[in-house]
Design a protein around this motif. Structure first.
Motif, PDB file in Angstrom:
ATOM      1  N   ASP A  66       0.811  -1.209   0.000  1.00  0.00           N
ATOM      2  CA  ASP A  66       0.000   0.000   0.000  1.00  0.00           C
ATOM      3  C   ASP A  66       0.842   1.255   0.000  1.00  0.00           C
TER       4      ASP A  66
ATOM      5  N   ARG B  68      -9.178   2.473  -2.396  1.00  0.00           N
ATOM      6  CA  ARG B  68      -7.948   2.957  -1.761  1.00  0.00           C
ATOM      7  C   ARG B  68      -6.809   3.043  -2.776  1.00  0.00           C
TER       8      ARG B  68
ATOM      9  N   HIS C  88      -7.262   6.094  -4.888  1.00  0.00           N
ATOM     10  CA  HIS C  88      -6.912   7.273  -4.088  1.00  0.00           C
ATOM     11  C   HIS C  88      -5.402   7.408  -3.952  1.00  0.00           C
ATOM     12  N   GLN C  89      -4.701   6.302  -3.746  1.00  0.00           N
ATOM     13  CA  GLN C  89      -3.240   6.336  -3.638  1.00  0.00           C
ATOM     14  C   GLN C  89      -2.611   6.745  -4.964  1.00  0.00           C
TER      15      GLN C  89
ATOM     16  N   THR D 225     -15.750   3.969   2.075  1.00  0.00           N
ATOM     17  CA  THR D 225     -14.295   3.825   1.990  1.00  0.00           C
ATOM     18  C   THR D 225     -13.624   5.173   1.790  1.00  0.00           C
TER      19      THR D 225
ATOM     20  N   HIS E 166     -13.632   7.181   4.926  1.00  0.00           N
ATOM     21  CA  HIS E 166     -12.744   6.636   5.945  1.00  0.00           C
ATOM     22  C   HIS E 166     -11.282   6.909   5.619  1.00  0.00           C
ATOM     23  N   CYS E 167     -10.883   6.698   4.364  1.00  0.00           N
ATOM     24  CA  CYS E 167      -9.463   6.855   4.026  1.00  0.00           C
ATOM     25  C   CYS E 167      -9.078   8.317   3.818  1.00  0.00           C
ATOM     26  N   ALA E 168     -10.025   9.187   3.530  1.00  0.00           N
ATOM     27  CA  ALA E 168      -9.725  10.613   3.348  1.00  0.00           C
ATOM     28  C   ALA E 168     -10.863  11.455   3.906  1.00  0.00           C
TER      29      ALA E 168
ATOM     30  N   THR F 177     -17.144  -1.936   6.545  1.00  0.00           N
ATOM     31  CA  THR F 177     -17.047  -2.094   5.097  1.00  0.00           C
ATOM     32  C   THR F 177     -17.129  -3.560   4.726  1.00  0.00           C
TER      33      THR F 177
ATOM     34  N   ASP G 127     -13.620  -3.908   7.590  1.00  0.00           N
ATOM     35  CA  ASP G 127     -13.008  -2.773   8.265  1.00  0.00           C
ATOM     36  C   ASP G 127     -14.074  -2.022   9.057  1.00  0.00           C
TER      37      ASP G 127
END
Length: 725
Positions: free
Chosen positions: A161, A188, A191-192, A222, A225-227, A269, A273
């Motif tokens: 990741d 994710r 997004h990365q 998602t 949560h990640c951003a 999720t 998660d």
């Protein structure tokens, strides 16, 4: 990744030097540098030295490990592939060439990965593309040769990741999602991929729209949560989602669910998660989506619930800001340059929503009435919510029925932070709620708030009941709330009392509903008498009208049980007959006419018809001797009335009462004391009559003007006056 690519470059440079021989000089190298983009026309079938073959074998194995690391697999056919012609050897100058700076990193990666996926690329072209995309690697390759070689050999231990190891966007866009559990990982990865692209002109990832359309809930949760603070990459993704009307339509319900759950929304999720998402994070995502014109139709469909959720957030962020929410918001504020306090940002989002929906007239109307400023104050927030609901009525009219049902569902759960704005909005849309189905949930909710300690909630509950009282099917159910309504008649808030009186009057309009109040009627009459003297003239008028309506209901059951209630109302109604407000005075006269008819006092009724008020008073004190003391006690407070006509009537009433009670000096004491306590009056008629009465009663009692307490207390005197015959 970059180190691995440069290790391969070092291996190729060593191979190139071997081909050149020891005599190659700088001029030759410079010539090769100039020609680094020209294809070589060497014979593919020429003989190669043995050491060259070994070098190319090592290179092939290194590239295969590289491809395995980035997750790319060559496509394998089900049948044996045809024999491919031998590939031309790539010159050392081409392998050593530096990437063209005008080519975007994303384009380089896309070209390489696409070629690898369709099976046309060889390890040579893959290496060239990988070398081109590694513009972030250090220039001193020789200093890191050992480290990079070791890193390539042990790629399995590297974190998958890592931002610099994000997979190619084309691979993600071509990937088919066979399992919903893969969606969070793909989101994710996208997004990365965007995070490591620093170019402002990066191509928006269309794959996120396809994912959001197929799996809106998983994509939204998602991303939140990640951003949660919506960094640059997340902002691009939200706007890309909003650029499709159908995708935005599917995504908005999930965002709404998060926005309505203050301050945190807990969810799991599909990949297991467990997360807590800030409600403000969803509002921030909505703010980004609203800026895209393509989502206008989707916003219009969800506009009523979006507006309600945002209004509730304004209230909650104004009254309740947990520390974790404050910390989160500071990060958002620094990242996007947003207002310092969240409630200002939410109001900003509401205005942006109205602008996107082209409701400019409503926006200006609320601004003109200072509704936006009122939203930010805890004391006036509920008023602004009602104002906004009224202004939106003609544009949201078709949605108000379902919205009222949604509000009932929200209010059935106790949530003190957002109950007040939700209740304020519900009151404005109750007219559009179909209550004929017999659902009593709305009545239960209003009854609960009717007994609240919060004055605003009681006021809103009364307004809701007033709306429902216009429906004949609800009037009987409202009668069951008579006990808490009677308590409100004793409230010091004139507005609450006014609405309570109006509610009782609405219920009594129907003959069937009158019977439902018969058990409460005696206590209602007792509660109404003090309301005759309320400081609000409209309240006085309503109380007198309601008194007459209730007494007519009681009269249908017989006159004898209610005679006492009617007799006790004669003196207060007599003074209201002298009220400055003509409507109140006329209502009091009509109530007196009905009361005298009910008591069968033809003499009093005739005096009322001929409008002889003080003959009415004289007749009342003469014939009703057993209640002279009670009548006197009822009249004494009017000596201090702010209205001049009522003070004058009270002074004259004292004169009549004193004349009929002159036989007992002790009975004159309360009158004399009250008249002496009166301050100088600006009205000459009041002052003159008062002075004459004080002088007369003082001489009658044969006492000096310095009044002293008599032997018998006023209470004993009154009791004696009441019992004398």
């Amino acid at each position: 990744m970059a180190g691995g690519c440069f290790s391969l470059c070092r291996l190729l440079r060593r191979n190139r030097k071997n081909r050149r021989g020891p005599g190659a000089g700088p001029a030759q190298e410079a010539e090769e540098e100039v020609q680094h983009f020209q294809p070589l026309q060497q014979d593919p079938g020429r003989d190669r030295p043995e050491e060259q073959d070994r070098a190319r074998g090592r290179l092939r194995r290194a590239v295969q490990r590289l491809l395995k690391f980035v997750g790319v697999r060559r496509r394998t056919a089900t049948t044996a592939p045809p024999e491919l012609p031998a590939q031309p050897d790539t010159s050392a100058a081409e392998l050593e060439a530096e990437p063209d700076v005008s080519t975007a990193p994303s384009d380089c990666a896309a070209t390489s990965d696409t070629a690898l996926m369709d099976g046309t690329a060889t390890f040579d072209t893959a290496l060239t593309d990988a070398e081109t995309s590694s513009d972030t690697a250090p220039t001193d390759v020789g200093a890191k040769a050992d480290a990079t070689t070791e890193s390539i050999a042990d790629t399995d231990c590297l974190p998958m990741d890592s931002v610099t190891d994000a997979p190619s966007l084309d691979i993600l866009e071509e990937k088919t999602v066979s399992n919903v559990n893969e969606v969070p990982a793909i989101v994710r990865s996208i997004h990365q991929w965007l995070t490591c692209r620093e170019s402002a002109e990066v191509r928006p990832p269309i794959a996120i729209r396809r994912l959001a359309h197929a799996h809106p809930g998983h994509v939204v949760m998602t991303l939140l949560h990640c951003a949660p603070a919506c960094d640059r990459a997340a902002a691009i993704l939200w706007r890309t989602i909003a650029s499709s009307a159908t995708t935005a339509h599917k995504v908005l319900p999930t965002l709404l669910g998060v926005m309505e759950d203050w301050p945190l929304h807990s969810v799991s999720t599909s990949d297991g998660d467990h997360m807590d998402v800030f409600a403000l994070a969803a509002t921030l995502a909505l703010w980004l989506m609203v800026q895209e014109p393509q989502c206008q139709d989707a916003l219009f469909v969800h506009a009523p619930r979006l507006l309600l959720a945002l209004l509730c957030q304004v209230s909650m962020s104004t009254e309740q800001m947990p520390q974790e929410v404050s910390t989160f918001w500071r990060g958002c504020q620094e990242l996007h340059g947003l207002p310092t306090h969240p409630n200002s940002f939410v109001v900003q989002t509401i205005r942006a929503l109205l602008c996107r929906l082209q409701w400019d007239q409503e926006l200006v109307s609320v601004e003109r009435k200072r509704g936006w400023d009122a939203l930010l104050s805890a004391d006036t927030h509920h008023y602004a919510v009602g104002l906004l609901a009224r202004e939106m009525r003609h544009v949201l009219l078709p949605s108000y029925g379902p919205l009222a049902r949604h509000l009932l569902g929200l209010l059935s759960r106790e949530g003190p932070c957002w109950e007040l704005p939700a209740l304020a909005f519900l009151v404005e849309v109750l007219n559009y709620l179909d209550v004929s189905a017999g659902d009593d949930s709305v009545l239960q909710i209003l009854a609960r708030h009717l007994q609240s300690q919060c004055p605003e909630r009681r006021r809103l509950a009364l307004r809701g009941l007033l709306v429902l009282s216009g429906d004949p099917s609800m009037a009987k159910s409202i009668c069951s709330l008579s006990e808490p309504l009677l308590e409100l008649l004793r409230d010091g808030d004139g507005e609450l009392v006014r609405m309570t009186l109006s509610l009782f009057l609405n219920v009594l309009q129907d003959e069937e509903d009158r019977k439902g109040l018969s058990s409460t009627a005696p206590r209602l009459v007792e509660a109404l008498r003090p309301v005759f003297d309320n400081g609000n003239s409209h309240v006085q008028l309503l109380s007198i009208r309601l008194f007459r309506e209730v007494m007519e209901v009681l009269a249908e059951e017989g006159t004898e049980p209610w005679e006492m209630q009617v007799r006790q109302s004669l003196v207060p109604l007599f003074f209201r007959w002298h009220d400055e407000n003509q409507r109140v005075a006329e209502a009091a006269r009509e109530a007196l006419l009905w009361a005298t008819s009910f008591l069968q006092r033809k003499d009093l009724e005739q005096l009322l018809k001929t409008e002889q008020p003080f003959r009415f008073c004289d007749c009342l004190m003469e014939k009703d001797r057993s209640r002279r003391g009670e009548h006197l006690q009822q009249a004494l407070p009017y000596l201090q009335s702010p209205q001049e006509p009522l003070r004058e009537a009270a002074v004259r009433f004292m004169g009549v009462a004193g004349w009929h009670m002159r036989e007992w000096q002790q009975d004159l004491w309360p009158i004399l004391k009250a008249l002496t306590a009166m301050s100088d009056d600006d009205c000459p008629s009041v002052s003159n009559v008062r002075a004459a009465l004080v002088d007369t009663y003082s001489r009658a009692m044969r006492r000096p003007m310095s009044l002293q307490q008599p032997r018998n207390s006023p209470g004993t005197t009154s009791q004696r006056g009441c019992t004398c015959s």
